[in-house]
Design a protein around this motif. Structure first.
Motif, PDB file in Angstrom:
ATOM      1  N   THR A  75       0.820  -1.213   0.000  1.00 47.48           N
ATOM      2  CA  THR A  75       0.000   0.000   0.000  1.00 47.48           C
ATOM      3  C   THR A  75       0.850   1.257   0.000  1.00 47.48           C
ATOM      4  O   THR A  75       0.794   2.072   0.914  1.00 47.48           O
ATOM      5  CB  THR A  75      -0.944  -0.032   1.209  1.00 47.48           C
ATOM      6  OG1 THR A  75      -1.353  -1.375   1.456  1.00 47.48           O
ATOM      7  CG2 THR A  75      -2.192   0.819   0.959  1.00 47.48           C
ATOM      8  N   ASP A 110      -5.151  -6.299  11.147  1.00 46.41           N
ATOM      9  CA  ASP A 110      -4.236  -5.977  10.063  1.00 46.41           C
ATOM     10  C   ASP A 110      -3.271  -4.900  10.569  1.00 46.41           C
ATOM     11  O   ASP A 110      -3.190  -3.808  10.001  1.00 46.41           O
ATOM     12  CB  ASP A 110      -5.088  -5.476   8.885  1.00 46.41           C
ATOM     13  CG  ASP A 110      -4.269  -5.303   7.623  1.00 46.41           C
ATOM     14  OD1 ASP A 110      -4.805  -4.700   6.674  1.00 46.41           O
ATOM     15  OD2 ASP A 110      -3.095  -5.715   7.598  1.00 46.41           O
ATOM     16  N   ASP A 133      -2.634   3.004   4.452  1.00 46.83           N
ATOM     17  CA  ASP A 133      -2.880   3.917   3.322  1.00 46.83           C
ATOM     18  C   ASP A 133      -2.200   5.280   3.495  1.00 46.83           C
ATOM     19  O   ASP A 133      -2.851   6.327   3.380  1.00 46.83           O
ATOM     20  CB  ASP A 133      -4.395   4.122   3.134  1.00 46.83           C
ATOM     21  CG  ASP A 133      -5.112   2.810   2.937  1.00 46.83           C
ATOM     22  OD1 ASP A 133      -5.769   2.348   3.898  1.00 46.83           O
ATOM     23  OD2 ASP A 133      -4.988   2.224   1.858  1.00 46.83           O
ATOM     24  N   LYS A 163      -5.213   6.037   7.078  1.00 45.44           N
ATOM     25  CA  LYS A 163      -6.426   5.419   7.619  1.00 45.44           C
ATOM     26  C   LYS A 163      -6.123   4.726   8.938  1.00 45.44           C
ATOM     27  O   LYS A 163      -5.108   4.051   9.088  1.00 45.44           O
ATOM     28  CB  LYS A 163      -6.963   4.370   6.633  1.00 45.44           C
ATOM     29  CG  LYS A 163      -8.190   3.636   7.140  1.00 45.44           C
ATOM     30  CD  LYS A 163      -8.553   2.467   6.247  1.00 45.44           C
ATOM     31  CE  LYS A 163      -7.807   1.228   6.658  1.00 45.44           C
ATOM     32  NZ  LYS A 163      -7.949   0.094   5.755  1.00 45.44           N
ATOM     33  N   GLU A 208      -9.560   3.425   1.689  1.00 39.05           N
ATOM     34  CA  GLU A 208      -8.402   4.046   1.062  1.00 39.05           C
ATOM     35  C   GLU A 208      -8.901   5.396   0.513  1.00 39.05           C
ATOM     36  O   GLU A 208      -9.832   5.414  -0.266  1.00 39.05           O
ATOM     37  CB  GLU A 208      -7.877   3.185  -0.088  1.00 39.05           C
ATOM     38  CG  GLU A 208      -7.806   1.719   0.232  1.00 39.05           C
ATOM     39  CD  GLU A 208      -9.108   0.971  -0.066  1.00 39.05           C
ATOM     40  OE1 GLU A 208     -10.145   1.604  -0.339  1.00 39.05           O
ATOM     41  OE2 GLU A 208      -9.060  -0.256  -0.019  1.00 39.05           O
TER      42      GLU A 208
HETATM   43  C1  AAL Z   1      -6.287  -1.860   1.519  1.00 40.85           C
HETATM   44  C2  AAL Z   1      -5.747  -0.784   2.442  1.00 40.85           C
HETATM   45  C3  AAL Z   1      -4.622  -1.392   3.274  1.00 40.85           C
HETATM   46  C4  AAL Z   1      -5.169  -2.550   4.055  1.00 40.85           C
HETATM   47  C5  AAL Z   1      -5.405  -3.540   2.943  1.00 40.85           C
HETATM   48  C6  AAL Z   1      -4.117  -3.401   2.171  1.00 40.85           C
HETATM   49  O1  AAL Z   1      -7.437  -1.498   0.885  1.00 40.85           O
HETATM   50  O2  AAL Z   1      -6.764  -0.253   3.249  1.00 40.85           O
HETATM   51  O3  AAL Z   1      -3.694  -2.036   2.409  1.00 40.85           O
HETATM   52  O4  AAL Z   1      -4.135  -3.059   4.903  1.00 40.85           O
HETATM   53  O5  AAL Z   1      -6.549  -3.071   2.234  1.00 40.85           O
END
Ligand code: AAL
Length: 424
Positions: free
Chosen positions: A173, A201, A240, A255, A293
């Motif tokens: 990301t 996560d 993100d 985020k 995102e």
């Molecule tokens: C994505 C982002 C981040 C989360 C996963 C990978 O859409 O929000 O990167 O960790 O999902």
């Protein structure tokens, strides 16, 4: 001659009936002496009592009196990309979470999460070689393009780091910052398998620097945007990372997940002057109460944000004249997932942001097997008109006519069908 006279009289009669009909359908004069004016939404607030809905058009936070005149309203159109190979399309190769797109050396550059693992992701069976998520055991790769549709993959930009540095498990990301002549990649830096030991996560953000968009990249080898203190909204997750240059500083949006079931996602802001930190989190965090995102871009003197997927204010385009206090500027649909917009003035800090017209995004769970942790994602292009320098009326159409089959594909679940048919 007589015929012409007869036709003229007939036209006059029809017109007078039309006028009478319109007058007869307007509000009775005694209720609103002036009556709400006919025609498109009046440019000036009418001098007449109005409902909350119409007061909102003039006094609310929308940046236009209707869709066509709202510079921050757009619909979104999608185009498949050419040139990126997904192998057997069996979930082992995945590309997702594109960075902003920049233009340099006469071509477009984009960085993204690239996963190429011996198996598709498996949330229950993740280990040192089996990814637990679509973005686990991943690297940051990049591609270039002349037209934003056909892309040439250039290979790895930031590989997984060595233990114990942040990012040894996975780097994902990414986003790009061009600052004082150098290039910086920010990314989620995992030091444990996402979802391990019942955790979420969880990760912080780290970064790498290069003198060229083609690398080589030198890692910070340290966390650049820290998780929040225990008990705070961003204690586990800093996702993100999204840097812009604004008011002479680096405004890095990200985020956080506030817990709850279902999880509440929100967007925070950390401000710094050195790309490797320290970054100071804004005292008003979280600054956006929805989204996932979130792509942001300079617009006039402030910043605008594409707020999609989750939260009370999902599917909105928001605007903050100060980059902090966001309000709903428009409501839309079909927003891109994980947008990496092409933001020509992302780093110019012009104070007169011009907006965006396209970028990359992703479609996930392409195999439709379980959740997105059981499949893979593909990158795609989105186009829109959120630009002060473009006037594309087709992008200001709010009424979307999808093939009914698209809607039927999102039909009732088995459980819902049982409820609907009363057989529960
Ligand atoms: C994505 C982002 C981040 C989360 C996963 C990978 O859409 O929000 O990167 O960790 O999902």
């Amino acid at each position: 001659m007589k015929n012409h006279l007869f036709i003229a009289v007939l036209i006059l009669l029809v017109l007078s009936c039309e006028t009478t009909k319109k007058e007869s359908t307007s509000q009775p004069k005694d209720e609103y002496p002036e009556g709400f004016p006919y025609g498109n939404v009046p440019r000036e607030k009418p001098n007449t009592p109005m409902s909350a809905a119409f007061n909102r058009i003039y006094d609310g936070s929308y940046t236009g009196l209707e869709c066509q005149s709202n510079e921050l309203f757009s619909t979104f159109k999608y185009t498949p990309l050419k040139g990126l190979d997904y192998g057997k399309k069996d979930g082992r190769i995945s590309r997702r979470d594109a960075s902003k797109v920049i233009k340099t050396n006469g071509k477009y550059y984009v960085w993204y999460t690239h996963r190429n693992t011996p198996t598709p992701p498996n949330a229950e069976a993740g280990n040192d070689t089996i990814p637990s998520r679509d973005w686990d055991l991943a690297e940051i790769w990049y591609a270039t393009s002349k037209d934003g549709i056909t892309w040439e993959e250039q290979g790895v930009a930031v590989p997984r780091l060595e233990k114990p540095y942040p990012g040894w498990r996975s780097v994902s990301t990414p986003d790009i910052l061009v600052y004082k002549g150098k290039y910086y990649l920010y990314y989620q830096a995992y030091t444990e398998m996402p979802g391990s030991q019942g955790k979420g996560d969880d990760c912080p953000v780290a970064a790498s620097v290069s003198d060229s968009p083609d690398g080589p990249w030198t890692p910070s080898n340290k966390v650049v945007v820290e998780n929040g203190p225990e008990g705070t909204w961003d204690q586990f997750i800093i996702h993100d990372p999204y840097p812009l240059v604004y008011k002479d500083k680096i405004y890095l949006y990200y985020k956080g997940e506030m817990g709850g079931n279902p999880r509440v996602r929100a967007q925070g802001l950390a401000i710094g002057e050195d790309p490797f930190g320290p970054f100071k989190k804004h005292p008003l965090n979280p600054v956006i109460n929805s989204g996932h995102e979130t792509a942001l871009f300079p617009f006039k003197e402030g910043l605008a944000a594409l707020v999609s997927r989750h939260g009370l204010e999902h599917n909105t385009i928001q605007y903050a004249p100060d980059g902090v206090n966001f309000e709903i500027a428009a409501i839309t649909s079909l927003l891109p997932i994980a947008p990496g917009a092409h933001v020509p003035d992302a780093f110019t800090d012009s104070g007169n942001g011009r907006g965006i017209t396209w970028g990359l995004c992703h479609f996930r769970d392409v195999l439709k097997v379980g959740g997105n942790s059981q499949s893979y994602s593909i990158l795609a292009r989105f186009d829109c008109d959120l630009s002060l320098d473009l006037d594309d009326p087709e992008m200001k159409e709010s009424d979307i006519f999808n093939d009914p089959e698209i809607n039927f594909k999102f039909g009732l679940s088995e459980k819902q069908l049982e409820r609907v048919l009363g057989s529960e």
